[in-house]
Enzyme design. Structure first.
Site, short mmCIF file in Angstrom:
data_model
loop_
_atom_site.label_atom_id
_atom_site.label_comp_id
_atom_site.label_asym_id
_atom_site.label_seq_id
_atom_site.Cartn_x
_atom_site.Cartn_y
_atom_site.Cartn_z
N CYS A 90 0.83 -1.20 0.00
CA CYS A 90 0.00 0.00 0.00
C CYS A 90 0.88 1.26 0.00
CB CYS A 90 -0.91 0.01 1.23
SG CYS A 90 -1.83 1.54 1.39
N CYS A 107 0.31 3.69 3.36
CA CYS A 107 0.71 3.34 4.72
C CYS A 107 2.02 4.07 5.04
CB CYS A 107 0.94 1.83 4.83
SG CYS A 107 -0.58 0.88 5.07
N HIS A 159 -4.26 1.14 7.94
CA HIS A 159 -4.70 0.69 6.62
C HIS A 159 -6.16 0.23 6.60
CE1 HIS A 159 -4.05 -0.90 2.56
NE2 HIS A 159 -4.84 -1.88 2.93
N ASN A 217 -14.12 9.05 -2.17
CA ASN A 217 -14.79 7.89 -2.75
C ASN A 217 -14.43 6.74 -1.83
OD1 ASN A 217 -15.44 9.43 -5.04
ND2 ASN A 217 -13.53 8.86 -6.05
N HIS A 236 -8.66 7.28 2.53
CA HIS A 236 -8.13 8.52 1.97
C HIS A 236 -9.19 9.23 1.15
CE1 HIS A 236 -7.88 5.99 -1.62
NE2 HIS A 236 -7.67 7.07 -2.34
N GLN A 289 -9.60 12.91 -1.66
CA GLN A 289 -8.87 13.64 -2.68
C GLN A 289 -9.29 15.10 -2.69
OE1 GLN A 289 -8.33 11.50 -6.48
NE2 GLN A 289 -9.87 10.10 -5.72
ZN LIG Z 1 -2.31 1.36 3.66
#
Ligand SMILES: [Zn+2]
Length: 372
Positions: A78, A81, A147, A187, A200, A202
């Protein structure tokens, strides 16, 4: 490295190996300069173009360079992270609170909107096939270093750090030459097309006013001409007077399912006192927003017994006009209409922009109220 403070939230800016900007919000890490980006990154390849759809009067961004972006990496790869000795990610530090950085695969592709605008227009000579470099900027906001968390898992204090980041970025991006509107959004869920599951959002800083905002402002202008009043104010008053679609109310905010909701479960969250954008929100309103929003997200996740895919976005006034009429608000909706069933944008919606909703807005509001 540059540092500053926003209320009680500290902001520190560093630069990534390919020159992109990265900002830590909060007190972690204490010494960000101790964690340089050690990855051998290729220079950015970005060539977005904004093309004019003359029939609809809208810009469409063509971003061919995004086809080779990271897609659904497993957890050990990822990029959002914190970095570890064996795995260097987009965030060099071993821990963080909230991080914002420039997207390596941006939709809006010039790092300098002013430069892009100066680059001039390309057209066919008749002035109908108009294109130009799409300036503006795209940023990624990591809500948590965990995560497997989601926004709904944050504490009100952690949400307040995200809010501080949204406020800072909205104000700062609005100052970039050529930027006309700033949109902070999330999203959530693979069903929405999210390519990274790490929590996350944007931020898009557009080099034009978006079509929906344009239409809202046109509606406001004609309503103002007809009545002398503000359309957003009167719609919010109408929802208060009726109350059947209100889901949550605080001292500073009201959350309701709009009368003509397009999505199975859709909630709009408005501050009682109209302001153009996030930067204009009073401190007490920012604080209360975090509590109400977390409550709302948890109700959404309780709808069908498992986390729902959703889209959540801040509608802010354009940078340069409409600021006296526009009302900052957040729109949240899920595309899930029943367990295991999604609402797709099919023939009528995709082809004609004509929505039909199978869930009665008053019933959706009642359901969301009961889940509290
Ligand atoms: Zn992550």
């Amino acid at each position: 490295m540059a540092a500053g403070t926003l209320g009680s939230v500290r902001k520190t800016t560093v630069w990534m190996a390919d020159g992109r900007e990265l900002m830590y919000f909060g007190a972690v890490p204490e010494h960000p300069a101790d964690y340089p980006d050690r990855r051998p990154l290729d220079p950015l390849h970005v060539e977005s173009q904004a093309r004019r759809d003359q029939l609809l009067g809208e810009w469409v961004v063509i971003a061919g360079h995004r086809q080779d972006r990271t897609f659904e990496p497993d957890t050990s790869h990822c990029p959002l992270c914190p970095s570890t000795a064996g795995h260097l990610t987009e965030i060099p530090a071993p821990d963080y609170e909230v991080v914002v950085f420039e997207n390596r695969f941006p939709t809006l592709g010039s790092r300098d909107a002013g430069h892009a605008r100066d680059a001039g227009h390309a057209d066919d000579g008749d002035g109908l096939l108009v294109g130009r470099p799409a300036g503006g900027r795209c940023e990624v906001v990591c809500f948590s270093p965990r995560h497997d968390a989601s926004f709904a898992d944050l504490t009100p204090d952690q949400a307040a750090t995200v809010m501080a980041a949204w406020v800072d970025r909205s104000a700062e991006l609005a100052r970039i030459s050529g930027v006309e509107q700033v949109y902070c959004f999330e999203n959530r869920g693979a069903e929405i097309g999210v390519t990274l599951s790490h929590p996350h959002g944007q931020i898009y800083a557009y080099p034009y006013v978006t079509p929906r905002t344009d239409r809202m402002l046109a509606s406001c202008a004609s309503y103002r001409n007809r009545t002398g009043r503000n359309l957003f104010d009167d719609l919010l008053d109408a929802e208060h007077a009726n109350s059947s679609r209100i889901v949550l109310q605080g001292r500073h905010w009201t959350a309701f399912v709009p009368y003509a909701a397009r999505w199975p479960y859709e909630v709009h969250l408005y501050p009682r006192r109209r302001v153009p954008d996030l930067a204009a929100l009073a401190a007490a309103a920012r604080t209360e927003f975090c509590e109400l929003y977390l409550d709302l997200l948890r109700r959404f996740d309780a709808l069908f017994g498992s986390p729902v895919p959703y889209i959540s976005g801040w509608h802010q006034a354009p940078v340069r006009h409409g600021r006296d009429e526009f009302a900052l608000h957040l729109e949240l909706f899920t595309i899930r209409r029943a367990p295991g069933k999604l609402k797709y944008l099919a023939g009528s919606e995709s082809g004609m922009g004509a929505f039909a909703n199978d869930v009665v807005p008053e019933a959706a509001a009642e359901r969301l109220r009961e889940l509290g």
